[in-house]
Structure formats: structure tokens, C-alpha cells
Enzyme design. Structure first.
Site, short mmCIF file in Angstrom:
data_model
loop_
_atom_site.label_atom_id
_atom_site.label_comp_id
_atom_site.label_asym_id
_atom_site.label_seq_id
_atom_site.Cartn_x
_atom_site.Cartn_y
_atom_site.Cartn_z
CD GLN A 145 -1.10 -0.32 3.73
OE1 GLN A 145 -1.40 0.61 4.48
NE2 GLN A 145 -1.56 -1.55 3.89
CG HIS A 192 -0.55 5.60 3.70
ND1 HIS A 192 -1.64 4.76 3.68
CD2 HIS A 192 0.37 4.97 4.47
CE1 HIS A 192 -1.38 3.68 4.40
NE2 HIS A 192 -0.16 3.79 4.88
CD GLU A 241 1.97 3.72 7.92
OE1 GLU A 241 0.76 4.03 7.93
OE2 GLU A 241 2.36 2.61 7.56
CG HIS A 299 4.25 0.85 3.59
ND1 HIS A 299 3.77 2.03 3.04
CD2 HIS A 299 3.40 0.56 4.60
CE1 HIS A 299 2.69 2.42 3.69
NE2 HIS A 299 2.43 1.53 4.64
NE ARG A 352 -6.51 -2.13 1.59
CZ ARG A 352 -7.43 -1.20 1.90
NH1 ARG A 352 -8.05 -0.54 0.93
NH2 ARG A 352 -7.72 -0.95 3.16
#
Length: 399
Positions: free
Chosen positions: A96, A98, A133, A260, A279
Site C-alpha cells: 500500500q 498513502h 506513519e 510498503h 492498495r
């Protein structure tokens, strides 16, 4: 101080045992993937202040400055800017990426304009925020992160001796790095039909043979993918990415657009308060290839594990430095010496080993066992920490 009641999300990729072990519970026999701690409306924590459990997002909305502090509200708005999780993949999590903040805002507005329900399976953007993240391993943790150099990826695929991979290998040998990676990933993700199935099958067989011949070699991490996701083109996409193994206490930061996947282990994850995911494979969920290709950053990298550094002025606190202010993760390893955290910003404290006693400036005491967490509003006063052979993670913001 509020001891939090948190939700465990039972995604299919979750370990059956890891989160129950952390929380001191008996396994249910069902996968338990993510423990959420925060105020994201998808699964907010709850706190009881004497009138029964209430959602943390509702408590914050009722008094943003009282809960978050005036400086956090001025800087980040009237919502908790971060979401803290514990992840426990028993099988690989989907490959995926982001979106950036601008991409998330545009995508969310566009899908709203189309009238796509927030809970629709084919929706890409469930909020208007980005999702950088930081993960910190609680033990050995395996993942994929960022693109290999095209030449390295080409050599890895060529080493499998699968003729059907030759077109992808040729694309990786283009002179321009970004073009090589983008065209190769697009070619992999648009494989379809019987030829695609045969290509994935042959690749999986070759990966298995290569890993059996060299159990510590570069193909070994991908045997888990081929076993758990037979027939999924994510196996080939994953070979374009770097394999990373973190040891306990090591961390990894992932910014917008970095592809990642997490393969196995348990980690603490701190991220911006978002649930936006595009995804690329290893999932039965919706995959929007054009939107993913628009979001992904096509640049090779060599991910290096982050180690915590001491924080000046706060004895015992070790910080994982990241290039973002919306979240800040640090760690205390307590060994019978009292420590303290300031109260200038909202924070969530998570105990991952031993037992930690929190004592507020007014004498209020709260004990956190392994797997338990607490929300500390921005009161402006310090909280004392005490524990023996205990580990505490602190999630807050940088103001």
C-alpha cells in the site's frame, strides 16, 4: 488522566495470538490485527469520567482547548492529530501507499461529490487527511519498504529465470529511474487472465526453490507472501521493494507515497489521524491501480532503521525523530527510577512491558499494565512515571 478502553480490529491478516498475549487475554481463535488508541471516528477509544464510557472524539469535540490545549488547537485544529496503534500481522498486510495532504483533500472531496458512501468498499479516501506513519518493533519485525534501485530489482527478477518476467525486467532497465519503476509497477499490477496466473505461479515456484537453496538469501522473505497469497500479483510487486527487518526498539518512518507492506511481527505504530489507503496487492480489498500510480512516489531508497535518541531536559526519555510535527513518539524504559512527562500537549501513554504508575500533579494515581493505555489532556502540569522493568511509549505532538 483517563485509562482508555480501546478497540481491536479483526482484519483477516491479524495474528490469532499476539494481541491477546499483549493484553493478557485468552485468544478467541479469530485474527486480531490492530489495537486502536485515539480519537479517529472509525473506532475511537472510550474514557469513563464518572458518567459511563464516552467516546474520546466526543470528549475532545466538547472542549477542544481544554483537552488538547490552545497551542495544539491553533496549530493542528480541534481534533487529536494522531492515532496510536499496535499492529500484529500474522500474514502479510497489503502492499500500500498513502496520499499526501493535498491528494487526500482532493480525493476526499471528489468522492464526496460523486456521492460515494464513506463505508463503500470501493472508496479510496475515507477522510481528508494524509497518513505518514512511524512503526517501532516490539520484537523481530519484517516488512517491505520503498523501491529497490531498478537495476537491483531487475537482477532479483532475472535470478528467478521466469521467462514471463522478461518484459518487466526490460522496463526496469530504462535509463530514467522514475520511469523504470512506474512502468514496471504498472505492468505488474495490470497483469490479468490465465497468463497472469501462470506468471505468478511460476514466480512463486522459483521463489520457493531459491529460498530453499539459500534460506538467508534475498528471496526467503517472499516465501511467506507466496504461501499466504497464492496467485496474487502482489508477489511480483513485492519483489520491486526493499526487504527490511527491524529488531526490538528499532523504528521506520514512512512518508506519503512510499509503497510498503508489513509481513510479520508486532509493532507500535503512530500516524496522522487518517485511514486513507491505496492498495497494490496482497488483499481481497479494492485496488484502484490508476489512483495508486498517481499517489506513489517512484524513487528508489535504502530504508535505514531509526534508533531513539535521548531527549534533553527529560531524563530517561528517548525520541524517535521524524520530519513531522503532528505526531511525536518517544519511549521510557523504567528501571525503578521515577521519571516525568510534561503536560503541555495532549498525549497517549502505552505500556508494553511491566506495570507503570502515573501520578498527576493533584495526586491522582493510575496504574497501566502491559497493553493498557491512558489519555492525558494538555493540563500544563507534569505527570510522574514510576515502574520497574517497564516500557512506556509516549505519543504526543510537537508544538
Amino acid at each position: 488522566m483517563d485509562k482508555l478502553v480501546n478497540t481491536v480490529r479483526p482484519y483477516a491478516w491479524g495474528s490469532v495470538t499476539a494481541l491477546p498475549e499483549l493484553l493478557g487475554q485468552e485468544p478467541t481463535g479469530e485474527p486480531q490485527a490492530e489495537l486502536w488508541m485515539g480519537a479517529h471516528p472509525g473506532d475511537p477509544s472510550r474514557a469513563d469520567r464518572g458518567d459511563g464510557p464516552r467516546r474520546l472524539d466526543e470528549l475532545i469535540a466538547a472542549d477542544p482547548e481544554g483537552e488538547l490545549g490552545a497551542r495544539s488547537v491553533a496549530r493542528f485544529g480541534p481534533a487529536l492529530p494522531f492515532l496510536l496503534k499496535v499492529l500484529a500481522p500474522g500474514i502479510p498486510i497489503s502492499i500500500q501507499a498513502h496520499p499526501s495532504l493535498d491528494q487526500a483533500r482532493a480525493g476526499y472531496a471528489a468522492e464526496n461529490a460523486l456521492g460515494i458512501p464513506l463505508d463503500a468498499p470501493h472508496r479510496n479516501y475515507r477522510d481528508d487527511n494524509h497518513k505518514p506513519e512511524l512503526i517501532c518493533a516490539l520484537g523481530d519485525f519484517d516488512g517491505l519498504c520503498g523501491f529497490r534501485r531498478p537495476a537491483e530489482a531487475a537482477a532479483l527478477l532475472a535470478g528467478l529465470d521466469v521467462p514471463a518476467l522478461e518484459p518487466v525486467i526490460a522496463l526496469l532497465r530504462a535509463e530514467d529511474e522514475s520511469e523504470a519503476l512506474s512502468r514496471a509497477l504498472a505492468a505488474v499490477l495490470t497483469l490479468d487472465g490465465p497468463a497472469a496466473a501462470a506468471t505468478v505461479r511460476d514466480t512463486a515456484e522459483a521463489v520457493g526453490k531459491a529460498a530453499a537453496a539459500d534460506p538467508d538469501g534475498p528471496y526467503a522473505p517472499y516465501t511467506r507472501i507466496s504461501r499466504d497469497f497464492p496467485g496474487d500479483v502482489g508477489l511480483i510487486a513485492g519483489l520491486l521493494l526493499n526487504h527490511v527487518r527491524l529488531r526490538a526498539g528499532q523504528a521506520l518512518y514512512l512518508g506519503a507515497g512510499v509503497p510498503h507492506a508489513y509481513l510479520h511481527g508486532v509493532c507500535v505504530e503512530l500516524q496522522a489521524n487518517s485511514d486513507n489507503v491505496l492498495r497494490a496487492g496482497l488483499t481481497p480489498k479494492h485496488i484502484d491501480v490508476p489512483e495508486l500510480l498517481r499517489v506513489v512516489e517512484f524513487a528508489a531508497c535504502a530504508p535505514e532503521p531509526l534508533l531513539p535518541v535521548p531527549v534533553g531536559g527529560t531524563p530517561g526519555e528517548e525520541l524517535y525523530p521524524v520530519p513531522i510535527d503532528e505526531f511525536r513518539l518517544s519511549r521510557f524504559v523504567l528501571a525503578g527510577r521515577e521519571r516525568a512527562v510534561d503536560g503541555d500537549a495532549p498525549q497517549i501513554l502505552l505500556c508494553t512491558a511491566g506495570t507503570v504508575r502515573l501520578t498527576g500533579a493533584d495526586g491522582t494515581v493510575l496504574d497501566l499494565a502491559r497493553g493498557e493505555s491512558a489519555f492525558l489532556p494538555a493540563t500544563g502540569t507534569p505527570t510522574r512515571l514510576d515502574g520497574d522493568a517497564a516500557t512506556l511509549f509516549r505519543a504526543t505532538v510537537t508544538i
